[in-house]
Design an enzyme around this catalytic site. Sequence first.
Site, mmCIF file in Angstrom:
data_model
loop_
_atom_site.group_PDB
_atom_site.id
_atom_site.type_symbol
_atom_site.label_atom_id
_atom_site.label_comp_id
_atom_site.label_asym_id
_atom_site.label_seq_id
_atom_site.Cartn_x
_atom_site.Cartn_y
_atom_site.Cartn_z
ATOM 1 N N ASP A 95 -5.882 5.304 -2.405
ATOM 2 C CA ASP A 95 -4.891 4.195 -2.302
ATOM 3 C C ASP A 95 -3.769 4.330 -3.388
ATOM 4 O O ASP A 95 -4.029 4.958 -4.517
ATOM 5 C CB ASP A 95 -5.205 2.785 -2.428
ATOM 6 C CG ASP A 95 -4.428 1.651 -1.883
ATOM 7 O OD1 ASP A 95 -3.571 2.085 -1.183
ATOM 8 O OD2 ASP A 95 -4.574 0.624 -2.146
ATOM 9 N N HIS A 96 -2.552 3.977 -3.092
ATOM 10 C CA HIS A 96 -1.461 3.928 -4.249
ATOM 11 C C HIS A 96 -1.487 4.872 -5.310
ATOM 12 O O HIS A 96 -1.784 4.623 -6.226
ATOM 13 C CB HIS A 96 -1.306 2.388 -4.842
ATOM 14 C CG HIS A 96 -0.838 1.409 -3.814
ATOM 15 N ND1 HIS A 96 0.457 1.346 -3.486
ATOM 16 C CD2 HIS A 96 -1.493 0.466 -3.316
ATOM 17 C CE1 HIS A 96 0.681 0.603 -2.484
ATOM 18 N NE2 HIS A 96 -0.441 -0.358 -2.210
ATOM 19 N N ASP A 131 2.377 7.202 -2.784
ATOM 20 C CA ASP A 131 3.185 5.962 -3.009
ATOM 21 C C ASP A 131 4.570 6.268 -3.923
ATOM 22 O O ASP A 131 4.694 6.616 -4.895
ATOM 23 C CB ASP A 131 2.586 4.826 -3.792
ATOM 24 C CG ASP A 131 3.290 3.463 -3.682
ATOM 25 O OD1 ASP A 131 4.486 3.672 -3.454
ATOM 26 O OD2 ASP A 131 2.761 2.455 -4.471
ATOM 27 N N GLU A 169 -0.093 -3.888 -8.092
ATOM 28 C CA GLU A 169 -1.597 -3.578 -7.861
ATOM 29 C C GLU A 169 -2.022 -2.407 -8.515
ATOM 30 O O GLU A 169 -1.323 -1.551 -8.362
ATOM 31 C CB GLU A 169 -1.601 -3.314 -6.168
ATOM 32 C CG GLU A 169 -3.031 -2.971 -6.006
ATOM 33 C CD GLU A 169 -3.336 -2.394 -4.320
ATOM 34 O OE1 GLU A 169 -4.605 -2.760 -4.196
ATOM 35 O OE2 GLU A 169 -2.486 -2.137 -3.954
ATOM 36 N N HIS A 213 2.064 -7.559 -2.759
ATOM 37 C CA HIS A 213 0.650 -7.638 -3.133
ATOM 38 C C HIS A 213 0.294 -8.795 -4.086
ATOM 39 O O HIS A 213 1.228 -9.268 -4.534
ATOM 40 C CB HIS A 213 0.495 -6.376 -4.196
ATOM 41 C CG HIS A 213 0.477 -5.029 -3.590
ATOM 42 N ND1 HIS A 213 1.281 -4.086 -3.947
ATOM 43 C CD2 HIS A 213 -0.292 -4.624 -2.526
ATOM 44 C CE1 HIS A 213 1.016 -2.989 -3.023
ATOM 45 N NE2 HIS A 213 0.106 -3.370 -2.098
ATOM 46 N N HIS A 251 0.223 -3.190 4.110
ATOM 47 C CA HIS A 251 -0.195 -3.528 2.547
ATOM 48 C C HIS A 251 0.071 -5.114 2.169
ATOM 49 O O HIS A 251 1.255 -5.623 3.083
ATOM 50 C CB HIS A 251 0.717 -2.712 1.674
ATOM 51 C CG HIS A 251 0.171 -1.267 1.740
ATOM 52 N ND1 HIS A 251 -0.203 -0.675 0.600
ATOM 53 C CD2 HIS A 251 0.059 -0.236 2.726
ATOM 54 C CE1 HIS A 251 -0.555 0.658 0.686
ATOM 55 N NE2 HIS A 251 -0.382 0.719 2.085
ATOM 56 N N GLY A 252 -0.483 -5.605 1.183
ATOM 57 C CA GLY A 252 -0.042 -6.880 0.923
ATOM 58 C C GLY A 252 -0.107 -8.029 1.783
ATOM 59 O O GLY A 252 0.596 -8.893 2.017
ATOM 60 N N GLY A 253 -1.370 -7.856 2.217
ATOM 61 C CA GLY A 253 -1.697 -8.767 3.626
ATOM 62 C C GLY A 253 -2.387 -10.171 3.036
ATOM 63 O O GLY A 253 -2.567 -11.209 3.801
ATOM 64 N N SER A 254 -2.611 -10.658 1.765
ATOM 65 C CA SER A 254 -3.354 -11.678 1.298
ATOM 66 C C SER A 254 -2.378 -12.802 1.623
ATOM 67 O O SER A 254 -1.250 -12.939 1.285
ATOM 68 C CB SER A 254 -3.478 -11.798 -0.222
ATOM 69 O OG SER A 254 -4.363 -10.620 -0.377
ATOM 70 N N ASN A 273 -4.842 -2.998 4.555
ATOM 71 C CA ASN A 273 -5.598 -2.891 3.232
ATOM 72 C C ASN A 273 -5.903 -4.116 2.839
ATOM 73 O O ASN A 273 -5.181 -5.233 2.732
ATOM 74 C CB ASN A 273 -4.333 -2.334 1.968
ATOM 75 C CG ASN A 273 -4.272 -0.887 2.200
ATOM 76 O OD1 ASN A 273 -4.809 -0.196 3.110
ATOM 77 N ND2 ASN A 273 -3.688 -0.476 1.056
ATOM 78 N N THR A 276 -7.279 -8.014 -2.642
ATOM 79 C CA THR A 276 -7.333 -9.431 -3.270
ATOM 80 C C THR A 276 -8.241 -10.557 -2.833
ATOM 81 O O THR A 276 -9.058 -11.065 -3.563
ATOM 82 C CB THR A 276 -6.098 -10.020 -3.399
ATOM 83 O OG1 THR A 276 -5.111 -9.149 -3.828
ATOM 84 C CG2 THR A 276 -6.144 -11.790 -3.939
#
Length: 342
Positions: A95-96, A131, A169, A213, A251-254, A273, A276
């Site tokens: 990742d990233h 990324d 992140e 994120h 990405h960044g779905g929290s 992804n 968190t």
Amino acid sequence: MPVATPDQYAEMLDRAKAGGFAYPAFNVSSSQTIHAVLQGLTEAGSDGIIQVTTGGADYFAGQTVKARATGALAFAKFATEVAKSYPVTVALHTDHCPKDALAGFVEPLIAASEEEVKAGRNPIFQSHMWDGSAVPLAENIEIAKDLLPRMKAINAILEVEIGVVGGEEDGVAHEGSNEALYTTFGDVDQAVQALGLGEQGRYIAALTFGNVHGVYKPGGVKLRPELLGEIQQQVAAKYGTGAKPLDLVFHGGSGSTDEEIALAVANGVVKMNIDTDTQYAYTRAIADYMFKNYDGVLKVDGEVGNKKLYDPRAWGKVAETAMAARVVESTRQLGSYGQSKS
């Protein structure tokens, strides 16, 4: 089951898009979190993706060593071996990887897979993320264009980020205007012109639609998952393809609502992804255990504590089980629950 072959991984993504669901991709940083993911996927009857960041790979290598390529290879070897004992199929992903980490992270891993493929074996990782969100779009696409032939040669998939995910992140941070958090069709069109639509090598694209994120409550971030559908339609119209020509990543779905996740998946997201939320589930369970067993895990008033309680395996199992439950929840949100073909 063994880790997915390249063909199995490609088939997983194809089946997700055709079936209207997505695979959760879980970031891990230890053998325990690997087992938590495998346990949760097994309980859910779902295949999935296990991934590691540069920081996670550093940690796998040893916190005082900082040898991320070594750590990533150690992660892959461990996950590949233990996955054989679980009745689900998983793919391995990095990742990233920002520009300054390419030479010490993704490029050595691609080289290691090239040696494996040369010897008649499968690549070590089934996909890698480049990324380039922190560099100008033209440079981002040019580096992706250089990486794609190497990925195609080892039958692996490249993940690219076209747009900017806010927040931070593992040291990859973005601050800026809200407009930067929304990918445009013009951005995507430049990428498609350079990378094609699969004929030069398969790639999956993290387009941004307000993603951030980190930790936020529902409603704290303005997500526009409908933007993904609009871009898919524009690409299809310009290039004469079928519906949803792009394989997308979330990405960044929290903190996202079930409705936002469902709409993103309906618009072509095949991978989401998760980091968190599983981190919190894991650590929250440990904190709860320590508070409830305070006298047993500490030498209180000259006593020696209770070895059965402070044995790392005791609280480790609790943490793994709690994280596994969050893994199951992710599969339900994404629709992969019960979809394993293993």
